[in-house]
Design a protein around this motif. Structure first.
Motif, PDB file in Angstrom:
ATOM      1  N   THR A  10      35.925  35.168  42.087  1.00 41.48           N
ATOM      2  CA  THR A  10      35.939  33.715  42.050  1.00 41.48           C
ATOM      3  C   THR A  10      37.331  33.199  42.387  1.00 41.48           C
ATOM      4  N   TYR A  11      37.387  32.250  43.288  1.00 42.38           N
ATOM      5  CA  TYR A  11      38.632  31.620  43.747  1.00 42.38           C
ATOM      6  C   TYR A  11      39.103  30.668  42.651  1.00 42.38           C
ATOM      7  N   ARG A  12      40.175  31.052  41.949  1.00 42.43           N
ATOM      8  CA  ARG A  12      40.719  30.251  40.850  1.00 42.43           C
ATOM      9  C   ARG A  12      42.049  29.651  41.280  1.00 42.43           C
ATOM     10  N   LYS A  13      42.027  28.378  41.606  1.00 42.27           N
ATOM     11  CA  LYS A  13      43.256  27.746  42.074  1.00 42.27           C
ATOM     12  C   LYS A  13      44.249  27.560  40.930  1.00 42.27           C
ATOM     13  N   GLU A  14      43.730  27.268  39.734  1.00 43.51           N
ATOM     14  CA  GLU A  14      44.623  26.971  38.610  1.00 43.51           C
ATOM     15  C   GLU A  14      45.445  28.197  38.201  1.00 43.51           C
ATOM     16  N   THR A  15      44.872  29.368  38.396  1.00 45.91           N
ATOM     17  CA  THR A  15      45.608  30.598  38.066  1.00 45.91           C
ATOM     18  C   THR A  15      46.019  31.367  39.315  1.00 45.91           C
ATOM     19  N   THR A  16      45.778  30.788  40.478  1.00 46.08           N
ATOM     20  CA  THR A  16      46.028  31.441  41.782  1.00 46.08           C
ATOM     21  C   THR A  16      45.571  32.884  41.772  1.00 46.08           C
ATOM     22  N   SER A  17      44.315  33.087  41.410  1.00 47.63           N
ATOM     23  CA  SER A  17      43.786  34.439  41.300  1.00 47.63           C
ATOM     24  C   SER A  17      42.457  34.583  42.028  1.00 47.63           C
ATOM     25  N   PHE A  18      42.130  35.835  42.325  1.00 49.23           N
ATOM     26  CA  PHE A  18      40.870  36.163  43.003  1.00 49.23           C
ATOM     27  C   PHE A  18      40.507  37.578  42.591  1.00 49.23           C
ATOM     28  N   HIS A  19      40.228  37.779  41.323  1.00 46.77           N
ATOM     29  CA  HIS A  19      39.978  39.107  40.779  1.00 46.77           C
ATOM     30  C   HIS A  19      38.615  39.638  41.199  1.00 46.77           C
ATOM     31  N   LEU A  20      38.590  40.906  41.563  1.00 46.17           N
ATOM     32  CA  LEU A  20      37.345  41.553  41.977  1.00 46.17           C
ATOM     33  C   LEU A  20      36.685  42.218  40.780  1.00 46.17           C
ATOM     34  N   GLU A  21      35.361  42.031  40.636  1.00 48.91           N
ATOM     35  CA  GLU A  21      34.628  42.612  39.514  1.00 48.91           C
ATOM     36  C   GLU A  21      33.308  43.205  39.990  1.00 48.91           C
ATOM     37  N   LYS A  22      32.907  44.245  39.276  1.00 47.59           N
ATOM     38  CA  LYS A  22      31.568  44.789  39.473  1.00 47.59           C
ATOM     39  C   LYS A  22      31.089  45.322  38.133  1.00 47.59           C
ATOM     40  N   GLY A  23      29.870  45.010  37.794  1.00 43.10           N
ATOM     41  CA  GLY A  23      29.377  45.353  36.470  1.00 43.10           C
ATOM     42  C   GLY A  23      29.108  46.833  36.267  1.00 43.10           C
ATOM     43  N   SER A  24      28.736  47.531  37.334  1.00 52.64           N
ATOM     44  CA  SER A  24      28.347  48.931  37.193  1.00 52.64           C
ATOM     45  C   SER A  24      28.672  49.654  38.499  1.00 52.64           C
ATOM     46  N   VAL A  25      29.769  50.395  38.481  1.00 53.63           N
ATOM     47  CA  VAL A  25      30.195  51.033  39.729  1.00 53.63           C
ATOM     48  C   VAL A  25      29.418  52.319  39.990  1.00 53.63           C
ATOM     49  N   GLN A  26      29.377  52.684  41.264  1.00 47.52           N
ATOM     50  CA  GLN A  26      28.720  53.906  41.696  1.00 47.52           C
ATOM     51  C   GLN A  26      29.739  54.813  42.387  1.00 47.52           C
ATOM     52  N   VAL A  27      29.386  56.072  42.496  1.00 45.17           N
ATOM     53  CA  VAL A  27      30.270  57.023  43.180  1.00 45.17           C
ATOM     54  C   VAL A  27      30.564  56.545  44.595  1.00 45.17           C
TER      55      VAL A  27
END
Lengths: 117, 115
Positions: B65-82
């Motif tokens: 999510t593009y967060r202008k207030e925190t100048t962040s764009f963190h990548l997330e995934k709930g369940s990673v695979q090999v």
């Protein structure tokens, strides 16, 4: 989707020789292409911006006489590493810009692994 | 100027674990934000993008999510695979036709997922 190819995918050359790498946009025309260099386990370093029909714009610290860029058509840009030395060994990646909506998006080639012996 | 700061790796996770890779940026104007993925020996593939504040990019279970207030764009995934094992790059472009899409990259984060 937009596809960018690079040729060759890997090349080994002797020190002092020149190597040419091609970057082609296969299904779209690209006024602008970018050339990057990537060292092992490091990020991409922009080397130059290649503009069709005009001279390339090089980033600070990149020797334009050593890394010759030619963008002769809207689908082809070439990078020639002249008088290559072992320190030029690297992974070279190109990308091509395509206008999508109101923004430009970059599509990347698969990269060329250059090894200078 | 424009720059991207990305969480340093490597990141090692077990399959089905939750993934977060942090990314913050500095930019002039109204940048577009991207996550690219690079599999071994290959070029970069666009994973997802967001072009304005509060936009959420998503693809293959990954979100940012593009967060202008925190100048962040963190990548997330709930369940990673090999198969998610790769190097992930956060990037920004100045957008709106400026510099024809030139990208500024973070240093990349190596992700390894074990079965």
């Amino acid at each position: 989707g937009a596809v960018v190819s690079q040729h060759p995918s890997w090349v080994i050359c002797k020190s002092g020789t020149s190597v040419k790498i091609e970057c082609r946009s296969l299904d779209f025309q690209a006024t602008t292409m970018f050339w990057y260099r990537q060292f092992p386990k490091q990020s991409l370093m922009l080397m130059a911006t290649s503009n069709e029909g005009s001279k390339a714009t090089y980033e600070q610290g990149v020797e334009k006489d050593k890394f010759l860029i030619n963008h002769a058509s809207l689908t082809l840009s070439t990078l020639t590493v002249t008088s290559a030395h072992p320190e030029d060994s690297s992974f070279y990646i190109c990308s091509a810009s395509l206008l999508t909506g109101i923004d430009y998006e970059q599509y990347f080639g698969p990269g060329t692994r250059l090894t200078v012996t | 100027g424009n720059s991207v700061t990305q969480m340093e790796g490597p990141v090692t996770l077990s399959e089905e674990a939750f993934l977060t890779i942090n990314c913050t940026y500095t930019a002039t104007g109204y940048p577009s934000l991207f996550w690219y993925v690079q599999y071994p020996g290959e070029g970069l593939q666009l994973l997802l993008k967001a072009t304005k504040a509060d936009d959420k990019g998503s693809n293959k279970g990954f979100e940012a999510t593009y967060r202008k207030e925190t100048t962040s764009f963190h990548l997330e995934k709930g369940s990673v695979q090999v198969s998610d094992s790769a190097v992930y790059f956060c990037a920004l472009s100045e957008g709106r036709g400026s510099t024809l899409g030139r990208l500024y990259f973070g240093r990349g984060t190596q992700l390894t997922v074990w079965p």
